[in-house]
Design a protein around this motif. Sequence first.
Motif, PDB file in Angstrom:
ATOM      1  N   GLU A   1       0.841  -1.199   0.000  1.00  0.00           N
ATOM      2  CA  GLU A   1       0.000   0.000   0.000  1.00  0.00           C
ATOM      3  C   GLU A   1       0.876   1.250   0.000  1.00  0.00           C
ATOM      4  O   GLU A   1       0.619   2.200  -0.733  1.00  0.00           O
TER       5      GLU A   1
ATOM      6  N   TYR B   1       2.333   1.774  -3.336  1.00  0.00           N
ATOM      7  CA  TYR B   1       1.301   2.321  -4.215  1.00  0.00           C
ATOM      8  C   TYR B   1       1.114   3.820  -3.974  1.00  0.00           C
ATOM      9  O   TYR B   1       1.103   4.615  -4.915  1.00  0.00           O
ATOM     10  N   LEU B   2       0.964   4.203  -2.724  1.00  0.00           N
ATOM     11  CA  LEU B   2       0.736   5.614  -2.404  1.00  0.00           C
ATOM     12  C   LEU B   2       1.926   6.491  -2.807  1.00  0.00           C
ATOM     13  O   LEU B   2       1.747   7.619  -3.262  1.00  0.00           O
TER      14      LEU B   2
ATOM     15  N   ARG C   1       2.285   5.878  -7.214  1.00  0.00           N
ATOM     16  CA  ARG C   1       1.178   5.790  -8.178  1.00  0.00           C
ATOM     17  C   ARG C   1       1.241   6.866  -9.247  1.00  0.00           C
ATOM     18  O   ARG C   1       0.793   6.643 -10.364  1.00  0.00           O
TER      19      ARG C   1
ATOM     20  N   GLU D   1      -3.437  -4.311  -5.946  1.00  0.00           N
ATOM     21  CA  GLU D   1      -3.496  -2.862  -6.154  1.00  0.00           C
ATOM     22  C   GLU D   1      -4.854  -2.430  -6.681  1.00  0.00           C
ATOM     23  O   GLU D   1      -5.480  -1.524  -6.139  1.00  0.00           O
ATOM     24  N   LYS D   2      -5.302  -3.073  -7.751  1.00  0.00           N
ATOM     25  CA  LYS D   2      -6.501  -2.613  -8.452  1.00  0.00           C
ATOM     26  C   LYS D   2      -7.803  -2.915  -7.712  1.00  0.00           C
ATOM     27  O   LYS D   2      -8.763  -2.156  -7.825  1.00  0.00           O
TER      28      LYS D   2
ATOM     29  N   VAL E   1      -6.264  -2.670  -2.544  1.00  0.00           N
ATOM     30  CA  VAL E   1      -5.685  -1.443  -1.979  1.00  0.00           C
ATOM     31  C   VAL E   1      -6.524  -0.225  -2.344  1.00  0.00           C
ATOM     32  O   VAL E   1      -6.891   0.569  -1.468  1.00  0.00           O
ATOM     33  N   CYS E   2      -6.827  -0.056  -3.630  1.00  0.00           N
ATOM     34  CA  CYS E   2      -7.591   1.125  -4.059  1.00  0.00           C
ATOM     35  C   CYS E   2      -8.934   1.221  -3.340  1.00  0.00           C
ATOM     36  O   CYS E   2      -9.334   2.297  -2.901  1.00  0.00           O
ATOM     37  N   ASN E   3      -9.621   0.104  -3.206  1.00  0.00           N
ATOM     38  CA  ASN E   3     -10.931   0.126  -2.552  1.00  0.00           C
ATOM     39  C   ASN E   3     -10.821   0.222  -1.034  1.00  0.00           C
ATOM     40  O   ASN E   3     -11.660   0.851  -0.388  1.00  0.00           O
TER      41      ASN E   3
ATOM     42  N   LEU F   1      -8.533   1.832   0.614  1.00  0.00           N
ATOM     43  CA  LEU F   1      -8.211   3.229   0.929  1.00  0.00           C
ATOM     44  C   LEU F   1      -9.440   4.137   0.792  1.00  0.00           C
ATOM     45  O   LEU F   1      -9.475   5.220   1.377  1.00  0.00           O
ATOM     46  N   ARG F   2     -10.434   3.706   0.054  1.00  0.00           N
ATOM     47  CA  ARG F   2     -11.659   4.497  -0.114  1.00  0.00           C
ATOM     48  C   ARG F   2     -12.694   4.235   0.973  1.00  0.00           C
ATOM     49  O   ARG F   2     -13.655   4.991   1.110  1.00  0.00           O
TER      50      ARG F   2
END
Length: 160
Positions: A58, A61-62, A65, A129-130, A133-135, A137-138
């Motif tokens: 994560e 990624y942050l 990205r 990631e897709k 992680v993306c979800n 973090l939301r």
Amino acid sequence: MGSPPEPLNQLCRTYIYAIHGYFLEKILGVLVGEESPFQRAGSLGSFLVYGCCGLSMEYIYLGLRNECCLLTRCILYVSCIYSWEFGAGGLLSLFGACPWDYSEYSFNLLGLVALEFFLFWFVGALLLEKLVVCNTLRLLLGEAWKAKKKPMPKFALKDD
């Protein structure tokens, strides 16, 4: 009204990543033809490794990205996975608790990592990631939902 929703804390995100890693382990067991991968329990050690590795990914990624393409990030993720797997596997082996052994594979390093799984880890990292992680973090935590209290209906006998 109430306090505004806030992002999941680090512990909650680590737990989500640990669950993701656990299920990837089971899927890998099915793909390599392991007998009854869902009956074999995962160890607490591997669960912690999955969570910490996911959190490390994560942060990659942050941090990257907007700096690196997806291919580069996935290669970094796989490097992260192999590092965690080797380090944690070595540490767990000291206590006789390492749940994996890749000694039977041709391209293994001390039985702790196997390069044969590069493609699997690459796809797993891409999915992490897709999808995860993306979800994750939301996700936001708000106040606990409470139902509005409605008056209880009154039952009474009318005209007897």
